[in-house]
Motif scaffolding. Structure first.
Motif, short mmCIF file in Angstrom:
data_model
loop_
_atom_site.label_atom_id
_atom_site.label_comp_id
_atom_site.label_asym_id
_atom_site.label_seq_id
_atom_site.Cartn_x
_atom_site.Cartn_y
_atom_site.Cartn_z
N LEU A 61 -2.68 -4.22 -6.73
CA LEU A 61 -1.29 -4.17 -7.17
C LEU A 61 -0.57 -5.49 -6.90
O LEU A 61 0.19 -5.98 -7.74
CB LEU A 61 -0.55 -3.02 -6.46
CG LEU A 61 -0.95 -1.61 -6.89
CD1 LEU A 61 -0.43 -0.59 -5.89
CD2 LEU A 61 -0.43 -1.30 -8.29
N SER A 103 0.76 -7.98 -9.84
CA SER A 103 2.19 -8.29 -9.91
C SER A 103 2.43 -9.79 -9.94
O SER A 103 3.23 -10.30 -10.74
CB SER A 103 2.93 -7.66 -8.73
OG SER A 103 2.80 -6.26 -8.73
N THR A 115 4.92 -2.80 -12.51
CA THR A 115 4.95 -1.96 -11.31
C THR A 115 5.61 -0.61 -11.57
O THR A 115 5.30 0.37 -10.89
CB THR A 115 5.68 -2.69 -10.16
OG1 THR A 115 6.95 -3.18 -10.62
CG2 THR A 115 4.85 -3.85 -9.65
N THR A 125 2.56 1.29 -12.93
CA THR A 125 1.57 1.60 -11.90
C THR A 125 2.13 2.62 -10.90
O THR A 125 1.39 3.48 -10.42
CB THR A 125 1.11 0.33 -11.16
OG1 THR A 125 2.25 -0.35 -10.61
CG2 THR A 125 0.37 -0.61 -12.10
N SER A 126 3.42 2.53 -10.63
CA SER A 126 4.05 3.51 -9.74
C SER A 126 3.98 4.90 -10.36
O SER A 126 3.65 5.88 -9.67
CB SER A 126 5.51 3.14 -9.47
OG SER A 126 5.61 1.95 -8.72
N SER A 171 3.24 0.26 -4.60
CA SER A 171 3.61 -0.18 -5.95
C SER A 171 5.12 -0.22 -6.13
O SER A 171 5.67 -1.16 -6.70
CB SER A 171 2.98 0.76 -6.98
OG SER A 171 3.36 0.39 -8.30
#
Length: 209
Positions: free
Chosen positions: A28, A32, A52, A55-56, A95
């Motif tokens: 992650l 990023s 993010t 991904t979160s 994340s």
């Protein structure tokens, strides 16, 4: 041997427990930074924010649906997902921490653009969700979970899971009003909620195989 201790031969060795969390945190962070570096400036920060956010959502949904999916169908994937639900939830927290850092970076480096995108109201709206995430992350370890007791832990994580789900619904719902590309995210969130609610009502354990 219980399902909690069975390892899935269909998944790569080592992607279990705390090594899994370490791998998620590293991936992650690198992703990023790469998203930002690919463009740089405010656009790069916005790319990191979008990355993010997604991904979160993915990691949250993996943790959010782990128990329900396992009750419906036991297979190598759902066993792995349930066994690593804690690490997936903490991966979500990592994340979302990176997401917050990117938002703050945008506010510092380009306050005018930040104000146009929502400004302080965005921070205030998301602040309560971050408090819930922090509380859940802090109590995702055996020692801290024992300190607050099983009942309090269960209530916190049940409330927190649905609060975060609602936060995602509000955030992506606002985007969906302006961009149809966000509707699939809404559909996935609604499906995940329906799955959990249905499993809690119907006797799905009889479907285990």
């Amino acid at each position: 041997m219980s399902h909690e201790n069975r390892r899935s031969p269909a998944l790569p060795a080592g992607l279990e427990g705390w090594p899994l969390l370490g791998a998620l945190a590293a991936i992650l962070t690198v992703a990023s930074v790469a998203a930002f570096a690919s463009i740089g400036g405010s656009d790069g920060i916005r790319m990191a924010i979008r990355l993010t956010a997604r991904t979160s959502l993915a990691l949250f949904l993996l943790a959010f649906t782990a128990s329900a999916l396992f009750r419906i169908c036991q297979n190598p994937w759902t066993r792995w997902q349930l066994r690593n639900r804690r690490q997936l939830g903490l991966g979500f927290a990592v994340s979302h921490l990176l997401h917050a850092i990117a938002i703050i970076a945008l506010a510092v480096t380009d306050p005018q653009l930040f104000a146009e995108l929502g400004g302080s109201s965005m921070l205030i709206a998301g602040g309560s969700a971050y408090l819930v995430i922090a509380a859940m992350a802090a109590t995702s370890f055996d020692r801290t979970a024992a300190l607050i007791g099983a009942v309090a832990w269960r209530r916190l994580h049940l409330f927190g899971a649905w609060y975060i789900w609602l936060s995602f619904m509000v955030t992506f719902g606002k985007r969906a009003q302006l961009d149809m590309a966000y509707w699939p995210f809404i559909a996935v969130l609604l499906s995940a909620a329906a799955l959990r609610l249905i499993v809690n009502v119907l006797p799905f354990p009889v479907l285990r195989r």
